[in-house]
Design an enzyme around this catalytic site. Structure first.
Site, PDB file in Angstrom:
ATOM      1  N   ASP A  66       3.003  -4.313   8.176  1.00 15.17           N
ATOM      2  CA  ASP A  66       1.799  -3.519   7.981  1.00 15.17           C
ATOM      3  C   ASP A  66       0.621  -4.487   8.143  1.00 15.17           C
ATOM      4  O   ASP A  66       0.314  -5.261   7.229  1.00 15.17           O
ATOM      5  CB  ASP A  66       1.840  -2.894   6.579  1.00 15.17           C
ATOM      6  N   LYS A  85     -10.526  -0.642  10.467  1.00 18.64           N
ATOM      7  CA  LYS A  85     -10.682  -1.861   9.661  1.00 18.64           C
ATOM      8  C   LYS A  85     -10.925  -3.072  10.562  1.00 18.64           C
ATOM      9  O   LYS A  85     -11.019  -4.200  10.095  1.00 18.64           O
ATOM     10  CB  LYS A  85      -9.438  -2.090   8.811  1.00 18.64           C
ATOM     11  N   HIS A 121       0.866  -1.188   0.000  1.00 16.64           N
ATOM     12  CA  HIS A 121       0.000   0.000   0.000  1.00 16.64           C
ATOM     13  C   HIS A 121       0.903   1.239   0.000  1.00 16.64           C
ATOM     14  O   HIS A 121       2.024   1.182   0.521  1.00 16.64           O
ATOM     15  CB  HIS A 121      -0.828  -0.065   1.284  1.00 16.64           C
ATOM     16  N   GLN A 129      -4.578  -5.056   7.037  1.00 15.60           N
ATOM     17  CA  GLN A 129      -5.552  -6.078   6.602  1.00 15.60           C
ATOM     18  C   GLN A 129      -5.328  -7.397   7.330  1.00 15.60           C
ATOM     19  O   GLN A 129      -6.222  -8.244   7.361  1.00 15.60           O
ATOM     20  CB  GLN A 129      -5.443  -6.321   5.086  1.00 15.60           C
ATOM     21  N   CYS A 170      -4.788   2.433  -3.664  1.00 14.54           N
ATOM     22  CA  CYS A 170      -3.563   2.962  -3.030  1.00 14.54           C
ATOM     23  C   CYS A 170      -2.368   2.042  -3.258  1.00 14.54           C
ATOM     24  O   CYS A 170      -1.545   1.831  -2.348  1.00 14.54           O
ATOM     25  CB  CYS A 170      -3.746   3.198  -1.536  1.00 14.54           C
TER      26      CYS A 170
HETATM   27  N1  PMP Z   1      -1.845  -0.635   4.677  1.00 13.53           N
HETATM   28  C1  PMP Z   1      -2.793  -1.392   4.128  1.00 13.53           C
HETATM   29  C2  PMP Z   1      -2.449  -2.776   3.684  1.00 13.53           C
HETATM   30  C3  PMP Z   1      -4.086  -0.885   3.987  1.00 13.53           C
HETATM   31  O1  PMP Z   1      -5.038  -1.635   3.443  1.00 13.53           O
HETATM   32  C4  PMP Z   1      -4.371   0.431   4.436  1.00 13.53           C
HETATM   33  C5  PMP Z   1      -5.754   1.020   4.276  1.00 13.53           C
HETATM   34  N2  PMP Z   1      -6.307   0.865   3.015  1.00 13.53           N
HETATM   35  C6  PMP Z   1      -3.332   1.168   5.015  1.00 13.53           C
HETATM   36  C7  PMP Z   1      -2.091   0.608   5.119  1.00 13.53           C
HETATM   37  C8  PMP Z   1      -3.544   2.556   5.512  1.00 13.53           C
HETATM   38  O2  PMP Z   1      -4.499   2.573   6.519  1.00 13.53           O
HETATM   39  P1  PMP Z   1      -5.095   3.968   7.046  1.00 13.53           P
HETATM   40  O3  PMP Z   1      -5.553   4.720   5.840  1.00 13.53           O
HETATM   41  O4  PMP Z   1      -6.205   3.557   7.941  1.00 13.53           O
HETATM   42  O5  PMP Z   1      -3.998   4.663   7.767  1.00 13.53           O
END
Ligand code: PMP
Length: 405
Positions: A198, A224, A121, A201, A362
């Site tokens: 990270d 999430k 991401h 998910q 993203c």
């Molecule tokens: N890493 C991953 C794998 C994600 O799916 C996300 C959210 N889509 C993020 C980081 C970033 O999370 P946040 O926008 O809640 O900070």
């Protein structure tokens, strides 16, 4: 004996009572919140609202107790050794920025290497650019195999370059693929690297035991995991957290301030400058406490069953390019209708009250490699039903028919 009752589970969410028509399959973007979380946030504002760690008055002391209890609850939820290893922040993005910024010049020096994977991401790419690469750190990327898995042979080879930090996602937010995270952490540690996971998910997919996993850092966003937006956790090993330079300075994170200099507070406060999202943190703990009333392994099985049904239905719809593999999948299916723009597919599904996300999720570098403009993502949660699977498959069939007519 199975105790997980999907009807009871879904019944915990006011959203679905109020909006029975929606098939919500955008759970990887954010999840709905059970009543237990909404009430905890509401109760805090109605009964206990006060700032934390500051006031001598009873109300502030009560708010502080609730806030610090949340830290204990979250530490217990992931089996952290010490409560000070739980740093509250606004989410995975904030945590990854704090780690990249905080390691620069303490652990990382110009010329050092950081290793990530090709399916990260943006939150696990851009902080390294922003805080490290522009100071001379080299970013290496593990490529994917032809079936969009992280290439483990290339991973082992890139570890030979002795990266100081290896940072990767537990579960891909685009494909849903679950990484062999324990094995990758061990390989990276054997190569002498600091490991950053990270878990945005990943923590949703399976029970996390940070001591068993043994990664140096693990981060996630509460929204999430059934909790409020604007809150999240940076978990780290104490010795490394102590080496992170705080990204924010201000109240709470200091032990002494002079005009000439300041001294930092002890953990966890040194990395929590300013007034935190107190209600959000209390809601985040309410979410994990609520979740633990259910059998997490059975939840995983239930979601796997929905996913199997969905994949089986997809095989009956012609003209799809399915990017996700059903194997080691956390409940995310990404696909394209051949020759059609993902935004058009997502829009046609939305018109049929099926909420999915279309686009690059993203992960622009991943889509550049795949030479795709984007894809449509269906992400499942345990409050989804077999009827949701059937409705979304029907809606997708309709969308394909309209687009290809
Ligand atoms: N890493 C991953 C794998 C994600 O799916 C996300 C959210 N889509 C993020 C980081 C970033 O999370 P946040 O926008 O809640 O900070």
């Amino acid at each position: 004996m199975h105790t997980f009752d999907p009807v009871n589970f879904r019944g915990q969410f006011e959203f679905f009572l109020q909006n029975p028509g929606w098939v919500y399959l955008d759970n990887a973007a954010t999840m709905h919140k059970p009543r237990a979380v909404v009430s905890a946030v509401n109760d805090f504002y109605q009964r206990s609202n006060s700032n934390v760690h500051r006031g001598a008055h009873n109300l502030s002391q009560h708010a502080t107790r609730l806030f610090e209890q949340a830290r204990d609850d979250i530490a217990a939820f992931i089996n952290a050794k010490e409560r000070q290893q739980i740093i509250f922040c606004s989410g995975a993005t904030a945590a990854l920025n704090q780690i990249a910024y905080g390691l620069m010049h303490t652990v990382l020096q110009p010329g050092d290497r950081v290793l990530i994977t090709a399916l990260e991401h943006h939150a696990n790419i851009v902080p390294w650019h922003l805080h490290c690469v522009r100071f001379g750190v080299q970013l290496d990327v593990v490529p994917l195999t032809n079936d969009y898995q992280v290439d483990q042979t290339a991973f082992a080879q890139l570890l030979e370059k002795k990266p100081k930090v290896v940072s990767f996602s537990h579960v891909s937010n685009v494909l849903g693929h679950v990484q062999p995270v324990a094995e990758m952490v061990q390989l990276a540690k054997n190569a002498g690297a600091i490991t950053v996971i990270d878990g945005a998910q990943g923590i949703v997919h399976e029970k996390l035991d940070v001591q068993a996993l043994d990664a140096d850092f693990y981060v996630w966003s509460s929204h999430k995991l059934y909790g409020p937006t604007g809150t999240g956790v940076l978990y780290g090993k104490t010795a490394l957290l102590e080496q992170l330079t705080p990204i924010y300075g201000g109240g709470e994170m200091i032990s002494e301030v002079q005009f000439s200099h300041s001294l930092f507070n002890i953990l966890p406060f040194r990395l929590e400058a300013g007034t935190p999202d107190i209600a959000g943190v209390i809601g985040m703990a309410a979410a994990v406490n609520w979740l633990q009333k259910f059998n997490i392994d059975e939840i995983k099985e239930y979601k796997a069953m929905l996913l199997k049904q969905f994949f089986s239905g997809l095989s009956q719809i012609p003209g799809l390019d399915i990017l996700s593999s059903p194997v080691h999948n956390a409940g995310i299916v990404t696909l394209n209708v051949q020759g059609e723009h993902p935004a058009d597919v997502a829009e046609l599904l939305s018109q049929q009250a099926v909420a999915v996300r279309g686009g690059q999720h993203c992960a622009m570098p991943l889509f550049n490699q795949l030479k795709l403009a984007g894809a449509v993502r269906f992400s499942f949660a345990p409050y989804n039903t077999e009827a949701d699977v059937a409705t979304s498959l029907h809606a997708l069939t309709q969308a394909v028919e309209i687009l290809t007519a």
